[in-house]
Structures are given as structure tokens and as C-alpha cells.
Motif scaffolding. Structure first.
Motif, PDB file in Angstrom:
ATOM      1  N   GLN A  94       3.539  11.254  -2.792  1.00  0.00           N
ATOM      2  CA  GLN A  94       4.428  10.478  -1.928  1.00  0.00           C
ATOM      3  C   GLN A  94       5.861  10.381  -2.458  1.00  0.00           C
ATOM      4  OE1 GLN A  94       1.020   7.485  -1.081  1.00  0.00           O
ATOM      5  NE2 GLN A  94       2.334   7.309   0.717  1.00  0.00           N
ATOM      6  N   TRP A 105      -8.281  -2.637  -2.116  1.00  0.00           N
ATOM      7  CA  TRP A 105      -7.320  -1.729  -1.488  1.00  0.00           C
ATOM      8  C   TRP A 105      -7.400  -1.838   0.035  1.00  0.00           C
ATOM      9  CZ3 TRP A 105      -3.175  -0.766  -3.721  1.00  0.00           C
ATOM     10  CH2 TRP A 105      -2.322   0.270  -3.317  1.00  0.00           C
ATOM     11  N   LYS A 146       6.683   2.810  -2.464  1.00  0.00           N
ATOM     12  CA  LYS A 146       6.613   4.170  -3.008  1.00  0.00           C
ATOM     13  C   LYS A 146       7.951   4.886  -2.787  1.00  0.00           C
ATOM     14  CE  LYS A 146       1.594   4.429  -2.566  1.00  0.00           C
ATOM     15  NZ  LYS A 146       0.428   4.901  -1.774  1.00  0.00           N
ATOM     16  N   HIS A 164       4.258  -1.323  -6.732  1.00  0.00           N
ATOM     17  CA  HIS A 164       3.515  -0.055  -6.774  1.00  0.00           C
ATOM     18  C   HIS A 164       4.305   1.007  -6.023  1.00  0.00           C
ATOM     19  CE1 HIS A 164      -0.170   2.439  -6.784  1.00  0.00           C
ATOM     20  NE2 HIS A 164       0.119   2.734  -5.543  1.00  0.00           N
ATOM     21  N   ASN A 166       1.846   5.947 -12.429  1.00  0.00           N
ATOM     22  CA  ASN A 166       0.589   6.024 -11.679  1.00  0.00           C
ATOM     23  C   ASN A 166      -0.020   7.423 -11.818  1.00  0.00           C
ATOM     24  OD1 ASN A 166      -1.293   4.799  -9.900  1.00  0.00           O
ATOM     25  ND2 ASN A 166      -0.351   5.804  -8.127  1.00  0.00           N
ATOM     26  N   GLU A 167      -1.278   7.468 -12.213  1.00  0.00           N
ATOM     27  CA  GLU A 167      -2.039   8.736 -12.217  1.00  0.00           C
ATOM     28  C   GLU A 167      -1.328   9.831 -13.009  1.00  0.00           C
ATOM     29  OE1 GLU A 167      -2.758   9.520  -8.039  1.00  0.00           O
ATOM     30  OE2 GLU A 167      -3.982   7.732  -7.800  1.00  0.00           O
ATOM     31  N   GLU A 177      -7.013  -1.457  -7.258  1.00  0.00           N
ATOM     32  CA  GLU A 177      -7.144  -0.848  -5.918  1.00  0.00           C
ATOM     33  C   GLU A 177      -8.613  -0.727  -5.506  1.00  0.00           C
ATOM     34  OE1 GLU A 177      -4.999   2.890  -5.706  1.00  0.00           O
ATOM     35  OE2 GLU A 177      -3.345   2.127  -6.928  1.00  0.00           O
ATOM     36  N   GLU A 199       0.837  -1.206   0.000  1.00  0.00           N
ATOM     37  CA  GLU A 199       0.000   0.000   0.000  1.00  0.00           C
ATOM     38  C   GLU A 199       0.869   1.252   0.000  1.00  0.00           C
ATOM     39  OE1 GLU A 199      -3.236  -0.192   2.703  1.00  0.00           O
ATOM     40  OE2 GLU A 199      -3.834   1.874   2.368  1.00  0.00           O
ATOM     41  N   ASN A 200       2.020   1.180   0.665  1.00  0.00           N
ATOM     42  CA  ASN A 200       2.958   2.309   0.710  1.00  0.00           C
ATOM     43  C   ASN A 200       4.423   1.899   0.620  1.00  0.00           C
ATOM     44  OD1 ASN A 200       1.159   4.712   1.242  1.00  0.00           O
ATOM     45  ND2 ASN A 200       0.545   3.428   2.968  1.00  0.00           N
TER      46      ASN A 200
END
Ligand code: XIL
Length: 387
Positions: free
Chosen positions: A131, A336, A91, A124, A174-175, A291, A87-88
Motif C-alpha cells: 500500500q 481487525w 497508510k 498504522h 510493519n512486516e 490485528e 485499517e487503511n
């Protein structure tokens, strides 16, 4: 005498054969609370070619993992899911806190948990506007495109290289597209993303190289574009579709398109998700729901959602899963995180919550039951398309 000697030899040979096997079995023994014999789990009901995943925050939930005494959360994570997404933990701010410092401790713990529990890992993420560590934000103010490229290349080669062979799908970018309502509408995020900003004169060249570097560092990983509001056919996914065509024409090792699946009952659900997946699949790409969660607006003072909201949540989770089941190229479906106590939603969307598929005591919500039922009904060993 001869006979007993022979028995001894046979017994010794058998022991030599049996011992390593027994040793291997012991080493791979399932931890308490987790049994492959339990067929009625998401991962065991899934068609063989579809990974069922959850986000997990390794730093919070897995660093103290003890195989002989897993927490209840860890037991559910291993029993229900065949894939994990950090999840993090992978990053930028987690793995690359200073220019010359890489820290893989919590990501490594996650990968170790996954291995111990026969799970795959989705990486991810490598190029995102959010982040990023403070040093990137500061340095990027004066970056030339060459400097930004050098920093990104080092990061991607180091991170993807570190996990080489451990990651089946990477969310490389991402995004990277703005929303329709953002200033300038749907276009590449050349303001918010420090790397794209430094290379705003030709952001696609940088993006394409990001995929090439990742591919060189781990040729086995399938490399994804990933975004929210990317479920149905809309202006944003049209932009992704055009970008994907261009990248493939340029020979870039793009392998997949991921729709995050962050839905809210405040908005409608676009049922064109399957048609959207089909058009990306027709380009030869994999698709994935990466997610999924479905958040519910909760009135102050209310303890939970209404039965109607609960039913709509179940329908939406299931609709995303069905779209995935109905498209052969859909390789993974990831929620997610769980339970609600672990969800990012209340922190980021005040007034919304109850977004995951499990209650805080890990009992299944109707959304979980709906998904399990759809997985049960899917043709075993293949997706319905094949069946
Ligand atoms: C979220 C995490 O869930 C939070 O814990 C963190 O504080 C912020 O990021 N889209 C993404 C994810 O691609 O990385 C985000 O995860 C949720 C939105």
C-alpha cells in the motif's frame, strides 16, 4: 432585602459555577446508543491498563459521522472498544498520494470519532512494503539510499507530527521480515520494501532512524515493530527478538512488539504466544495483539461454519486474549474489524471467511462471548500478573 440580595448573589455565583460545568457535560454527552453505564462491554470489562481495540476504515465508515445520529456500526464501535486502529487511513497511499501532497482527511475523521467517544488511537503504519502510492513505487526504481532516506524522513516527521499527542502506539515498521517459505527465508524484506531495498547495504541503519524520526516527532507515542506469523516462538520471532535486542543496544526508541494475530483454521495454533510475549517483555518492551482475526475455510454452497469451527474460532481468539491478559506488558488487544461484511478476509483469502467476532447484524459470536468472559474474570484495574 439584604437576604434576597445575598440569595441572588449566591444564585448568580452558583449559576456561574454550574453553567460552564453544564456546558462541558453537554459537550461531552454520550451519543445515542452509547452508554458508559453499560458495564458489560469489552471496553468496560477490560482491566484498566489494557486497551481493547478494533480496526476501522475511517474513509468508509466514519466520514459522515454525526454525533447526534450515529449509525448502528458506529454505536457498536464506540460501545465495545476503547482503541481504534485505522485499517487503511494512515497508510502511505492514503495520507501521501503525491510527493508534495499530504491528505489527512479520513484519518482526521477517525481521530475525531475516537476523541468524541473517549477512545485511543493506534497509528498504522509508516514503513511497509505494501500500500505504497504509485509515485513511491516508480521513484524507488532509481533511488539512492540517501534519496530513500530523505523521502521516508519527510513522511515520518510529517505524519507523526500531524498526529502528535493523538496516538498512543505507532506501528512504525510493519512486516519487515520475510517468511520461512520466501526466497531466502526469514530475513529483512530488502527486495519488496522500496525503502529497505534502496538501503539494502545497511537496512538496519534506515530502520533505526525511522524509529528515531518518529520519536522526535512524537516522544509520547510508543513505537512498535509489527508482523504476522509472529504470535508464537518461531524463526520469524527469533529474528525480531534479535533485532529488538540490537535496536535497544543501539539506543533506538523501540517501545513495543506487535503480533498481528491473523489466524486461520487451515493451520494449527502455536500456544507459545505467551512465552513469546514474555521474552519481549523481559527486554523492557510492551507487547500487543494488533490485528486479531480467525478465518474459517468455508465450503462452496455452505451458509456458515460448522459448530466445531465456531468453537475453535472462539478458543483461538480467547487464547490470544488470555496471553495478553497474562502478560503485564501487553498494552492493547485489537481485532481487525467487524462485522464479517467489513472484513478484509474474503477479498484476500478466497474460500475463507466468517473471521470476525460479530455477526453481520452485530450479534455476538461465541468468540465475542469468550473474550468478554475472560475480560470479566481478569482482575479489575490490573492484569492477572499483578493480582
Ligand atoms: C489490510 C486491510 O484490512 C485491507 O482493507 C486492505 O485492502 C489491505 O490491508 N496486515 C496489516 C494490515 O498490517 O494493514 C492489513 O490490512 C492486513 C494484514
Amino acid at each position: 432585602m439584604r437576604r434576597s440580595l445575598r440569595s441572588l448573589v449566591v444564585a448568580t455565583a452558583a449559576a456561574a459555577l454550574v453553567l460552564p460545568l453544564w456546558g462541558a457535560t453537554a459537550a461531552n454527552a454520550e451519543p445515542p446508543g452509547y452508554s458508559h453505564a453499560d458495564k458489560d462491554t469489552l471496553r468496560n470489562q477490560a482491566p484498566r491498563d489494557l486497551a481493547i481495540g478494533s480496526a476501522v476504515w475511517g474513509k468508509r465508515d466514519l466520514v459522515d459521522y454525526d454525533r447526534s445520529a450515529p449509525t448502528e456500526y458506529q454505536q457498536v464501535l464506540s460501545a465495545q472498544f476503547s482503541s481504534l486502529t485505522p485499517e487503511n487511513d494512515m497508510k502511505w497511499d492514503a495520507v501521501h498520494p503525491a510527493p508534495d501532497v499530504y491528505d489527512f482527511s479520513s484519518a482526521d475523521a477517525l481521530v475525531a470519532f475516537a476523541k468524541a467517544n473517549h477512545q485511543q488511537v493506534r497509528g498504522h503504519t509508516l514503513l511497509w512494503h505494501s500500500q505504497n502510492p504509485a509515485w513511491v513505487t516508480a521513484a524507488s526504481q532509481t533511488w539512492t539510499c540517501d534519496q530513500a532516506r530523505a523521502v521516508l524522513e519527510d513522511h515520518i516527521r510529517t505524519v507523526v507530527g500531524h498526529f502528535k499527542g493523538e496516538i498512543y502506539e505507532w506501528d512504525v515498521a510493519n512486516e519487515i521480515f520475510q517468511d520461512t517459505w520466501d526466497n531466502g527465508g526469514v530475513r529483512l524484506r530488502t527486495e519488496a520494501n522500496p525503502f529497505l531495498k534502496a538501503c539494502a547495504a545497511d537496512p538496519i541503519a534506515l530502520l533505526e532512524d525511522a524509529f528515531r524520526w518518529a520519536h522526535e516527532a512524537d516522544p509520547e507515542a510508543v513505537l512498535f515493530l509489527n508482523d504476522y506469523n509472529a504470535e508464537g516462538i518461531n524463526e520469524k520471532t527469533d529474528a525480531y527478538y534479535a533485532l529488538a535486542q540490537r535496536m535497544l543496544a543501539d539506543g533506538v526508541p523501540l517501545g513495543g512488539f506487535g503480533a498481528q494475530g491473523h489466524l486461520s483454521l487451515l493451520y494449527g495454533f502455536d500456544t507459545s504466544i505467551q512465552a513469546n510475549f514474555e521474552r519481549f517483555a523481559a527486554l523492557g518492551l510492551q507487547v500487543a495483539v494488533t490485528e486479531a482475526d480467525v478465518r474459517i475455510p468455508l465450503q462452496a454452497g455452505e451458509t456458515g461454519p460448522t459448530p466445531e469451527q465456531v468453537a475453535v474460532q472462539a478458543e483461538r481468539y480467547d487464547a490470544m486474549l488470555e496471553a495478553c491478559l497474562n502478560v503485564t506488558a501487553c498494552s492493547s488487544f485489537t481485532v481487525w474489524g467487524f462485522p464479517d461484511a467489513n472484513s478484509w478476509v474474503p477479498d484476500v483469502f478466497p474460500g475463507e471467511g466468517w473471521a470476525t467476532i460479530l455477526e453481520d447484524d452485530y450479534s455476538p459470536k461465541p468468540a465475542f462471548d469468550a473474550m468478554l468472559e475472560s475480560l470479566r474474570e481478569a482482575t479489575p484495574g490490573t492484569s492477572p500478573r499483578h493480582g
